[in-house]
Design a protein around this motif. Structure first.
Motif, PDB file in Angstrom:
ATOM      1  N   ASP A  48      25.068  21.981  39.786  1.00 51.20           N
ATOM      2  CA  ASP A  48      25.955  23.040  40.275  1.00 51.20           C
ATOM      3  C   ASP A  48      27.344  22.504  40.614  1.00 51.20           C
ATOM      4  O   ASP A  48      28.293  23.274  40.791  1.00 51.20           O
ATOM      5  N   LEU A  49      27.469  21.179  40.687  1.00 53.56           N
ATOM      6  CA  LEU A  49      28.768  20.565  40.992  1.00 53.56           C
ATOM      7  C   LEU A  49      29.607  20.342  39.739  1.00 53.56           C
ATOM      8  O   LEU A  49      30.772  19.956  39.832  1.00 53.56           O
ATOM      9  N   CYS A  50      29.007  20.548  38.555  1.00 56.31           N
ATOM     10  CA  CYS A  50      29.761  20.424  37.305  1.00 56.31           C
ATOM     11  C   CYS A  50      30.622  21.675  37.105  1.00 56.31           C
ATOM     12  O   CYS A  50      30.186  22.802  37.374  1.00 56.31           O
ATOM     13  N   VAL A  51      31.835  21.471  36.633  1.00 55.19           N
ATOM     14  CA  VAL A  51      32.782  22.573  36.452  1.00 55.19           C
ATOM     15  C   VAL A  51      33.169  22.654  34.981  1.00 55.19           C
ATOM     16  O   VAL A  51      33.611  21.667  34.387  1.00 55.19           O
ATOM     17  N   SER A  52      32.992  23.840  34.396  1.00 53.07           N
ATOM     18  CA  SER A  52      33.366  24.062  32.992  1.00 53.07           C
ATOM     19  C   SER A  52      34.807  24.516  32.914  1.00 53.07           C
ATOM     20  O   SER A  52      35.269  25.325  33.737  1.00 53.07           O
ATOM     21  N   HIS A  53      35.534  24.016  31.923  1.00 51.42           N
ATOM     22  CA  HIS A  53      36.927  24.397  31.704  1.00 51.42           C
ATOM     23  C   HIS A  53      36.969  25.415  30.569  1.00 51.42           C
ATOM     24  O   HIS A  53      36.648  25.090  29.419  1.00 51.42           O
ATOM     25  N   PRO A  54      37.325  26.662  30.872  1.00 45.31           N
ATOM     26  CA  PRO A  54      37.326  27.723  29.847  1.00 45.31           C
ATOM     27  C   PRO A  54      38.244  27.388  28.674  1.00 45.31           C
ATOM     28  O   PRO A  54      39.347  26.882  28.846  1.00 45.31           O
ATOM     29  N   GLY A  55      37.729  27.650  27.486  1.00 48.80           N
ATOM     30  CA  GLY A  55      38.519  27.467  26.276  1.00 48.80           C
ATOM     31  C   GLY A  55      38.580  26.050  25.746  1.00 48.80           C
ATOM     32  O   GLY A  55      39.167  25.821  24.692  1.00 48.80           O
ATOM     33  N   THR A  56      37.961  25.087  26.467  1.00 51.04           N
ATOM     34  CA  THR A  56      38.028  23.691  26.009  1.00 51.04           C
ATOM     35  C   THR A  56      36.659  23.128  25.644  1.00 51.04           C
ATOM     36  O   THR A  56      36.568  22.049  25.073  1.00 51.04           O
ATOM     37  N   ASN A  57      35.591  23.847  25.986  1.00 44.93           N
ATOM     38  CA  ASN A  57      34.214  23.402  25.735  1.00 44.93           C
ATOM     39  C   ASN A  57      33.914  22.045  26.386  1.00 44.93           C
ATOM     40  O   ASN A  57      33.102  21.267  25.891  1.00 44.93           O
ATOM     41  N   THR A  58      34.632  21.739  27.482  1.00 44.67           N
ATOM     42  CA  THR A  58      34.378  20.501  28.206  1.00 44.67           C
ATOM     43  C   THR A  58      33.905  20.819  29.622  1.00 44.67           C
ATOM     44  O   THR A  58      34.241  21.860  30.183  1.00 44.67           O
ATOM     45  N   THR A  59      33.125  19.918  30.172  1.00 45.86           N
ATOM     46  CA  THR A  59      32.588  20.096  31.519  1.00 45.86           C
ATOM     47  C   THR A  59      32.911  18.866  32.349  1.00 45.86           C
ATOM     48  O   THR A  59      32.670  17.739  31.931  1.00 45.86           O
ATOM     49  N   ASP A  60      33.460  19.108  33.526  1.00 43.36           N
ATOM     50  CA  ASP A  60      33.799  18.017  34.436  1.00 43.36           C
ATOM     51  C   ASP A  60      32.656  17.836  35.437  1.00 43.36           C
ATOM     52  O   ASP A  60      32.415  18.700  36.286  1.00 43.36           O
ATOM     53  N   CYS A  61      31.934  16.711  35.313  1.00 43.44           N
ATOM     54  CA  CYS A  61      30.792  16.437  36.195  1.00 43.44           C
ATOM     55  C   CYS A  61      31.091  15.277  37.147  1.00 43.44           C
ATOM     56  O   CYS A  61      30.176  14.563  37.579  1.00 43.44           O
ATOM     57  N   SER A  62      32.373  15.066  37.464  1.00 40.93           N
ATOM     58  CA  SER A  62      32.726  13.941  38.324  1.00 40.93           C
ATOM     59  C   SER A  62      32.130  14.098  39.723  1.00 40.93           C
ATOM     60  O   SER A  62      31.716  13.107  40.333  1.00 40.93           O
ATOM     61  N   ARG A  63      32.058  15.323  40.237  1.00 39.32           N
ATOM     62  CA  ARG A  63      31.481  15.534  41.573  1.00 39.32           C
ATOM     63  C   ARG A  63      29.973  15.254  41.559  1.00 39.32           C
ATOM     64  O   ARG A  63      29.418  14.767  42.546  1.00 39.32           O
ATOM     65  N   GLN A  64      29.319  15.571  40.446  1.00 38.88           N
ATOM     66  CA  GLN A  64      27.896  15.237  40.307  1.00 38.88           C
ATOM     67  C   GLN A  64      27.712  13.723  40.329  1.00 38.88           C
ATOM     68  O   GLN A  64      26.823  13.206  41.027  1.00 38.88           O
ATOM     69  N   ASP A  65      28.564  13.008  39.591  1.00 38.96           N
ATOM     70  CA  ASP A  65      28.492  11.550  39.576  1.00 38.96           C
ATOM     71  C   ASP A  65      28.752  10.969  40.962  1.00 38.96           C
ATOM     72  O   ASP A  65      28.143   9.955  41.357  1.00 38.96           O
ATOM     73  N   GLU A  66      29.647  11.599  41.724  1.00 40.18           N
ATOM     74  CA  GLU A  66      29.945  11.126  43.076  1.00 40.18           C
ATOM     75  C   GLU A  66      28.713  11.221  43.969  1.00 40.18           C
ATOM     76  O   GLU A  66      28.462  10.334  44.794  1.00 40.18           O
ATOM     77  N   GLN A  67      27.933  12.293  43.827  1.00 43.36           N
ATOM     78  CA  GLN A  67      26.725  12.447  44.636  1.00 43.36           C
ATOM     79  C   GLN A  67      25.703  11.364  44.310  1.00 43.36           C
ATOM     80  O   GLN A  67      25.099  10.773  45.210  1.00 43.36           O
ATOM     81  N   PHE A  68      25.521  11.107  43.023  1.00 44.70           N
ATOM     82  CA  PHE A  68      24.581  10.044  42.641  1.00 44.70           C
ATOM     83  C   PHE A  68      25.063   8.678  43.136  1.00 44.70           C
ATOM     84  O   PHE A  68      24.266   7.851  43.596  1.00 44.70           O
ATOM     85  N   SER A  69      26.381   8.449  43.052  1.00 45.84           N
ATOM     86  CA  SER A  69      26.928   7.192  43.552  1.00 45.84           C
ATOM     87  C   SER A  69      26.731   7.067  45.059  1.00 45.84           C
ATOM     88  O   SER A  69      26.414   5.984  45.567  1.00 45.84           O
ATOM     89  N   LEU A  70      26.881   8.169  45.787  1.00 46.49           N
ATOM     90  CA  LEU A  70      26.701   8.146  47.242  1.00 46.49           C
ATOM     91  C   LEU A  70      25.250   7.851  47.604  1.00 46.49           C
ATOM     92  O   LEU A  70      24.978   7.102  48.560  1.00 46.49           O
ATOM     93  N   ILE A  71      24.321   8.431  46.845  1.00 41.83           N
ATOM     94  CA  ILE A  71      22.892   8.167  47.088  1.00 41.83           C
ATOM     95  C   ILE A  71      22.595   6.682  46.938  1.00 41.83           C
ATOM     96  O   ILE A  71      21.938   6.058  47.783  1.00 41.83           O
ATOM     97  N   PHE A  72      23.104   6.080  45.850  1.00 40.70           N
ATOM     98  CA  PHE A  72      22.857   4.657  45.623  1.00 40.70           C
ATOM     99  C   PHE A  72      23.574   3.800  46.663  1.00 40.70           C
ATOM    100  O   PHE A  72      23.038   2.777  47.111  1.00 40.70           O
ATOM    101  N   THR A  73      24.778   4.214  47.072  1.00 42.99           N
ATOM    102  CA  THR A  73      25.521   3.455  48.087  1.00 42.99           C
ATOM    103  C   THR A  73      24.735   3.381  49.390  1.00 42.99           C
ATOM    104  O   THR A  73      24.589   2.310  49.995  1.00 42.99           O
ATOM    105  N   ILE A  74      24.209   4.517  49.837  1.00 42.63           N
ATOM    106  CA  ILE A  74      23.460   4.562  51.096  1.00 42.63           C
ATOM    107  C   ILE A  74      22.175   3.747  50.981  1.00 42.63           C
ATOM    108  O   ILE A  74      21.836   2.964  51.879  1.00 42.63           O
ATOM    109  N   ALA A  75      21.451   3.917  49.868  1.00 39.67           N
ATOM    110  CA  ALA A  75      20.179   3.204  49.691  1.00 39.67           C
ATOM    111  C   ALA A  75      20.394   1.695  49.606  1.00 39.67           C
ATOM    112  O   ALA A  75      19.655   0.923  50.234  1.00 39.67           O
ATOM    113  N   SER A  76      21.394   1.265  48.838  1.00 38.95           N
ATOM    114  CA  SER A  76      21.651  -0.173  48.708  1.00 38.95           C
ATOM    115  C   SER A  76      22.179  -0.754  50.016  1.00 38.95           C
ATOM    116  O   SER A  76      21.893  -1.916  50.345  1.00 38.95           O
TER     117      SER A  76
END
Length: 506
Positions: A48-76
């Motif tokens: 749900d954190l991925c954002v689609s850009h209309p007319g470009t057929n691209t999706t920005d999932c940087s916020r999704q990647d940030e959540q996964f990075s935060l999970i690993f940061t806390i666990a490590s």
């Protein structure tokens, strides 16, 4: 090896083998996070954190990647920071209590992942943290198994640490099973069910308190051993630290190592804990570990978006390289003993006149510390070059350097500082380095935000930091040279005095 009849030797070997399986299959799962992220993304976690850009057929999932990075940061972070508390818990309450807590945390973590879903993605935060801390408790309680085999103690401890690194490949197996239509829930329920094996080891193949070093005669532990040896671990530790003045009963003395009974340890003045912490050895070793650990954590935590960028968003290519990375992690158990052999290469050779055992060990550690720095430098350079096929070499250097790093950390602390402070100093250096490792999250945010997904400048900064850690082996080398010069000067002074006395007599 005696005790509990003829089965004692078999029990020791079963403890060793089952401990290796436990570390290899469960202790360091969190470091296989790159493989797990691939599955989690496929199941829609944080989608749900991925954002689609209309007319470009691209999706920005940087916020999704940030959540996964935060999970690993806390666990490590918890994987290392908790060492100080865990060390105290183990020393105070013993093996059984520590293992039961570890089993509870590890099972809770795997169950949380099993019953999580895309709608409950936040369950991953406590889940991975519990798995990380539970795994540390498994490793800590298993490293003492080396005490059962005194002639191979360092080798066994190193192998267990290597198995801890290699266990990250379990998440690769989960990824492969997922691609064969085995759900994430099924895989983690199986991991949860394996807690029965951990409980069996705890009550049957592990001691209630601690395995002593040096091992006394007739030492027994585990189920159906009756009273066995009445040996008291805490009593031996007090004797070794010179804190016990009363005499032992003769029957107890027979079961203690000669060095403990004759009280030779009590005559040696032990350097205080805080003076060790304030020494250059500790400060430079902390810097040495912290910088290289940050380099590894940032690489693992950002591997998926890094590969996605280099592979031009080709999921099949990303999967191929993710599998290759996870498979190289399996080699950690093979790489780990090399550093131990390197540091022990002088063992068995006669010492030069006036050279102490500690000085010889420090001298031998210089090459190990230097090679670890050099490996990390080459690894950092390869990781910074945006050429996808080169990442195969990066993966190999990463697992080799990581094996040298953690094995060398424990070995140097045991060499450079008094044994009475090993647990506290090791726990402190790991905990403080964990605080430094929290920088990985702002680094990731910088890459995703200001740098537009290009990690080159962050990689360049880490290369510069890596050059700084060469100061550690350089300082140890200079320290050893200074000791050698002082010894030569003392020898020369004694010779000059002898000459003067001889001339005076004439």
């Amino acid at each position: 090896m005696q005790g509990c009849g003829e089965g004692t030797t078999l029990r020791y070997r079963l403890t060793l083998a089952s401990g290796m399986v436990e570390c290899l299959g469960f202790a360091g799962l969190v470091f296989g996070f790159a493989s797990l992220v691939f599955v989690l993304k496929a199941d829609g976690y944080f989608s749900d954190l991925c954002v689609s850009h209309p007319g470009t057929n691209t999706t920005d999932c940087s916020r999704q990647d940030e959540q996964f990075s935060l999970i690993f940061t806390i666990a490590s972070f918890l994987n290392n920071f908790i060492n100080l508390l865990v060390g105290y818990l183990f020393d105070r309450f013993g093996t059984m209590v520590t293992r039961l807590l570890g089993i509870s945390l590890h099972t809770t973590g795997t169950l949380l992942v099993a019953f999580s879903s895309a709608a409950f993605s936040n369950l991953l935060f406590p889940a991975l943290s519990c798995i990380a801390v539970g795994g540390v408790l498994f490793l800590l309680t298993n490293m003492q198994v080396g005490n059962l085999f005194p002639h191979h103690r360092s080798t066994i401890i190193t192998l267990y640490n290597g198995a801890f690194d290699s266990s990250s490949a379990v998440f690769l197996l989960i990824k492969i099973l997922y691609e064969q239509d085995v759900s994430l829930r099924t895989s983690f329920l199986i991991l949860s069910f394996c807690s029965i094996i951990h409980l069996f080891r705890t009550f049957v193949l592990m001691p209630r308190t601690h395995i002593p070093y040096t091992l006394p005669q007739h030492y027994t532990y585990g189920w159906d051993c009756g009273k066995g040896n009445t040996y008291n671990v805490e009593q031996l530790e007090k004797i070794r630290e010179g804190g016990m003045g009363t005499s032992l009963e003769s029957s107890e003395k027979d079961n203690l190592p000669p060095a403990a009974v004759d009280g030779t340890h009590s005559e040696k003045k032990v350097e205080s804990f805080w003076s060790c912490v304030q020494s250059w050895f500790f400060i430079l070793h902390l810097l040495w570990l912290s910088v290289m650990q940050l380099r590894h954590y940032l690489f693992i935590g950002t591997l998926n978006p890094r590969l996605t960028r280099l592979a031009d968003n080709d999921p099949d290519l990303v999967s191929k390289y993710t599998n290759a990375f996870a498979m190289t992690q399996m080699c950690g158990v093979l790489c780990a003993p090399w550093n131990g052999l390197l540091m022990d290469r002088h063992k068995g050779k006669p010492l030069a006149p006036g050279v102490t055992e500690q000085e010889a060990d420090l001298r031998s550690s210089v090459l190990s510390l230097f090679l670890t720095c050099l490996q990390c430098l080459v690894f950092s350079v390869c990781a910074s070059i945006p050429f996808l096929p080169l990442q195969y070499l990066t993966f190999v250097l990463q697992v080799l350097n990581r094996s040298f790093l953690y094995g060398g950390t424990a070995a140097f602390v045991s060499i450079a500082f008094p044994a009475a402070h090993f647990g506290k100093l090791y726990g402190m250096v790991m905990s403080l380095s964990a605080i430094f490792s929290l920088l990985q999250y702002p680094c990731f945010s910088l890459i995703k935000g200001t740098l537009g997904g290009d990690p080159f400048f962050v990689d360049l900064a880490l290369i510069v930091l890596t050059l700084m850690v060469f100061s550690h082996p350089a300082y140890v080398f200079i320290h050893c040279r200074r000791l050698a010069r002082e010894r030569e000067n003392q020898t020369q002074t004694k010779a000059d005095r002898g000459t003067i006395l001889a001339e005076a007599k004439l």
